[in-house]
Motif scaffolding. Structure first.
Motif, PDB file in Angstrom:
ATOM      1  N   VAL A  32       1.136  -2.080   0.600  1.00  0.00           N
ATOM      2  CA  VAL A  32       1.932  -2.462  -0.576  1.00  0.00           C
ATOM      3  C   VAL A  32       3.384  -2.711  -0.166  1.00  0.00           C
ATOM      4  O   VAL A  32       4.023  -3.643  -0.645  1.00  0.00           O
ATOM      5  CB  VAL A  32       1.842  -1.371  -1.663  1.00  0.00           C
ATOM      6  N   ARG A  37       3.856  -9.516  -2.920  1.00  0.00           N
ATOM      7  CA  ARG A  37       3.318  -9.670  -4.269  1.00  0.00           C
ATOM      8  C   ARG A  37       2.358  -8.512  -4.533  1.00  0.00           C
ATOM      9  O   ARG A  37       2.082  -7.712  -3.644  1.00  0.00           O
ATOM     10  CB  ARG A  37       2.576 -10.992  -4.401  1.00  0.00           C
ATOM     11  N   ARG A  38       1.854  -8.473  -5.731  1.00  0.00           N
ATOM     12  CA  ARG A  38       0.889  -7.458  -6.102  1.00  0.00           C
ATOM     13  C   ARG A  38      -0.431  -7.715  -5.366  1.00  0.00           C
ATOM     14  O   ARG A  38      -0.901  -8.857  -5.296  1.00  0.00           O
ATOM     15  CB  ARG A  38       0.682  -7.546  -7.609  1.00  0.00           C
ATOM     16  N   THR A  40      -4.425  -7.789  -4.736  1.00  0.00           N
ATOM     17  CA  THR A  40      -5.612  -7.929  -5.574  1.00  0.00           C
ATOM     18  C   THR A  40      -6.532  -6.730  -5.332  1.00  0.00           C
ATOM     19  O   THR A  40      -6.389  -6.015  -4.331  1.00  0.00           O
ATOM     20  CB  THR A  40      -6.381  -9.221  -5.241  1.00  0.00           C
ATOM     21  N   GLU A  41      -7.491  -6.544  -6.213  1.00  0.00           N
ATOM     22  CA  GLU A  41      -8.455  -5.458  -6.026  1.00  0.00           C
ATOM     23  C   GLU A  41      -9.232  -5.644  -4.734  1.00  0.00           C
ATOM     24  O   GLU A  41      -9.513  -4.676  -4.022  1.00  0.00           O
ATOM     25  CB  GLU A  41      -9.403  -5.370  -7.217  1.00  0.00           C
TER      26      GLU A  41
END
Length: 64
Positions: A32, A37-38, A40-41
């Motif tokens: 992270v 960016r965020r 994904t799962e």
């Protein structure tokens, strides 16, 4: 609370399950931290080792 014997203390300090969970959280936090960016799962699953890594995840693949 009574006195804790040394053997009981040693058993608490060497909990392999807890150490494994700490390692997984550390891996996830590292991924992270370098991501722009965020995640994904699917990417989180890869970091945690619960999914096979695809051949290419695009530009974000370098974040791992």
């Amino acid at each position: 609370m009574g006195t804790v014997r040394l053997s009981e203390l040693d058993r608490r300090l060497h909990d392999d399950v807890a150490l494994g969970e700490i390692e997984l959280v550390s891996e996830l936090l590292s991924a992270v931290a370098v991501a722009d960016r965020r995640l994904t799962e699917a990417e989180i699953d890869i970091v945690l080792g619960v999914a096979a890594e695809p051949c290419s995840m695009g530009p974000a693949a370098d974040a791992f």
